[in-house]
Design an enzyme around this catalytic site. Structure first.
Site, short mmCIF file in Angstrom:
data_model
loop_
_atom_site.label_atom_id
_atom_site.label_comp_id
_atom_site.label_asym_id
_atom_site.label_seq_id
_atom_site.Cartn_x
_atom_site.Cartn_y
_atom_site.Cartn_z
N HIS A 1 70.01 54.02 16.13
CA HIS A 1 69.17 55.07 16.74
C HIS A 1 67.79 54.43 16.99
O HIS A 1 67.38 53.55 16.24
CB HIS A 1 69.07 56.21 15.74
N ASP B 1 69.97 53.42 7.38
CA ASP B 1 69.69 54.73 7.98
C ASP B 1 70.88 55.63 7.68
O ASP B 1 71.95 55.50 8.28
CB ASP B 1 69.48 54.54 9.49
N GLN C 1 73.31 60.10 9.37
CA GLN C 1 74.60 60.69 9.74
C GLN C 1 75.64 60.54 8.63
O GLN C 1 76.80 60.88 8.83
CB GLN C 1 75.12 60.04 11.04
N LYS D 1 69.75 67.64 9.05
CA LYS D 1 71.18 67.34 9.32
C LYS D 1 72.04 67.63 8.09
O LYS D 1 73.26 67.57 8.14
CB LYS D 1 71.34 65.89 9.76
N CYS E 1 69.31 58.86 21.99
CA CYS E 1 68.31 57.97 21.37
C CYS E 1 68.94 56.64 20.98
O CYS E 1 68.66 56.11 19.89
CB CYS E 1 67.67 58.61 20.14
#
Ligand code: PMP
Length: 406
Positions: A123, A200, A203, A226, A364
């Site tokens: 991202h 990261d 997700q 999220k 993104c």
């Protein structure tokens, strides 16, 4: 099959009962932001109705209640990823978290000749901060490339991680492809070579059990909205020794021990990185979200989403002219697709008229879309509260939309 009554779980989410354009909502944009269970909405509401006060500043009852609830949320969140709470910096989200690492860890340490490795599937939040730091320090960015199915090319990564590399930035799960990266193996590779790893987890944390100790990374970032929490919340987990060695990122109240014009001494980590009044209500809501997911069980969430993905993939495989972007064997319930002759935005707009919310565009992740030679994709991303009936409704809507597009 799990013993959880998923229809009852879905009832916890008030928004999922609404209609859009006169049709029952099918919310398949969970990778963008997740819906909130009533317990999260109530926790935020309760804070403002009963004990709204600033944290760590007041000795009065409301101030202590707010501080206790805020710190309890930090502990709950830390437990969610098997971390200690004094290693968890609360911040506005993944973007802030990665920028914190970039400016506090990397900027003072990197120099010309150093290399930052970033994967092709990142991202922009895990690309642009590193580019800004590379510009300021003279370090170089090196790209870890993918295999055509959207898995990370681990052999290429192994070669890319040479002696010049100081930092590796990698997604746990791709927000476009759904690829689940073997972060444990990747971070082990990095660690053996003295390379700092920044994962990261935006997700991943909402969709599977995450254990930062087992992953063995140096930094792990995630976003609250999220994970069924409020927007403007998130966290950075870091090894304690990094937090202690890093200078503050932003200066202001709360992050200091003592201030004088001769010099300022800083608070201990993680408070050193939490300047100013935080999003107190948001973190109390996020704590409630973490509690909610922990009670549900992230292993159950993962199994439920795998079952939904299997059904969805099976249905999509029957559609002529549909191209999936991202077919890695280890995949979360994020499905990017294109349909011959239809623009992704037109598809998403027409699906919306059928009550189906999907995202279209570049998500993104411009470098990733360039790799696939496409300008945009449609992305359907599922969560545990989605249903098999919604998959059927999506398929019916897609058939109708395709007819309209001729
Ligand atoms: N990384 C990934 C993989 C994401 O999916 C997102 C959100 N789309 C982000 C980073 C940025 O998260 P936030 O905007 O909440 O900071």
């Amino acid at each position: 099959m799990s013993a959880i009554d998923w229809a009852k779980v879905r009832d916890d989410f008030p928004l999922l009962r609404r209609q859009v354009h006169g049709k029952p909502l099918v919310y398949f944009d969970n990778a963008n932001t997740a819906q909130k269970p009533a317990v999260v909405i109530d926790a935020v509401d309760d804070f403002y109705r009963r004990y709204n006060a600033n944290v760590s500043r007041a000795v009065h009852a409301l101030g202590s209640e707010a501080t206790d609830a805020y710190e309890a949320a930090r502990s709950t969140l830390a437990r969610l990823i098997n971390a200690r709470s004094n290693e968890l910096v609360l911040c506005s989200g993944t973007t802030f978290a990665i920028n914190l690492v970039a400016y506090s860890w990397a900027l003072p340490r990197l120099a010309p000749g150093d290399v930052i490795v970033v994967s092709r599937m990142e991202h922009h939040a895990n690309i642009v901060p590193w580019q800004l730091i590379a510009e300021r320090t003279g370090a170089q960015i090196r790209v870890a490339e993918l295999l055509p199915d959207g898995s990370l090319d681990l052999d290429a990564l192994d070669k890319a991680l040479d002696g010049a590399v100081k930092l590796l930035a990698i997604a746990h799960v791709s927000n476009v492809l759904g690829t689940i990266n073997p972060v444990r193996e990747i971070c082990r590779m990095a660690r053996k070579r003295g390379i700092i790893s920044v994962v990261d987890g935006s997700q991943a944390v909402p969709h599977m059990p995450v254990d930062v100790a087992a992953i063995g990374c140096d930094f792990y970032a995630f976003t609250g909205h999220k994970v069924c929490g409020p927007t403007g919340t998130g966290a950075l987990w870091a090894r304690r020794e990094h937090l202690q060695a890093m200078p503050p990122f932003l200066g202001g109240g709360e992050m200091i021990k003592e201030v004088s014009f001769e010099g300022t001494t800083f608070n201990d980590a993680p408070y050193k990185f939490e300047a100013g009044t935080p999003n107190i209500a948001g973190f109390i809501g996020l704590g409630a979200a973490a509690d909610y997911l922990t009670t549900l069980g992230l292993d159950q969430v993962q199994a439920r989403e795998a079952e939904l993905l299997a059904h969805f993939s099976e249905e999509l495989s029957k559609v002529d002219g549909l191209r999936l972007i991202g077919t890695a064997p280890d995949k979360a319930a994020v499905v990017s697709f294109l349909i011959d002759g239809a623009h992704a935005h037109d598809l998403a707009t027409l699906l919306d008229l059928e009550g189906v919310a999907v995202r279209s565009g570049q998500h993104c992740a411009h470098p990733l879309l360039q790799f696939y030679g496409v300008a945009a994709t449609c992305r359907a991303s599922l969560a545990f509260y989605n249903t098999h009936e919604e998959i059927e409704a999506f398929m019916a809507a897609l058939t109708k939309v395709r007819r309209l597009l001729g």
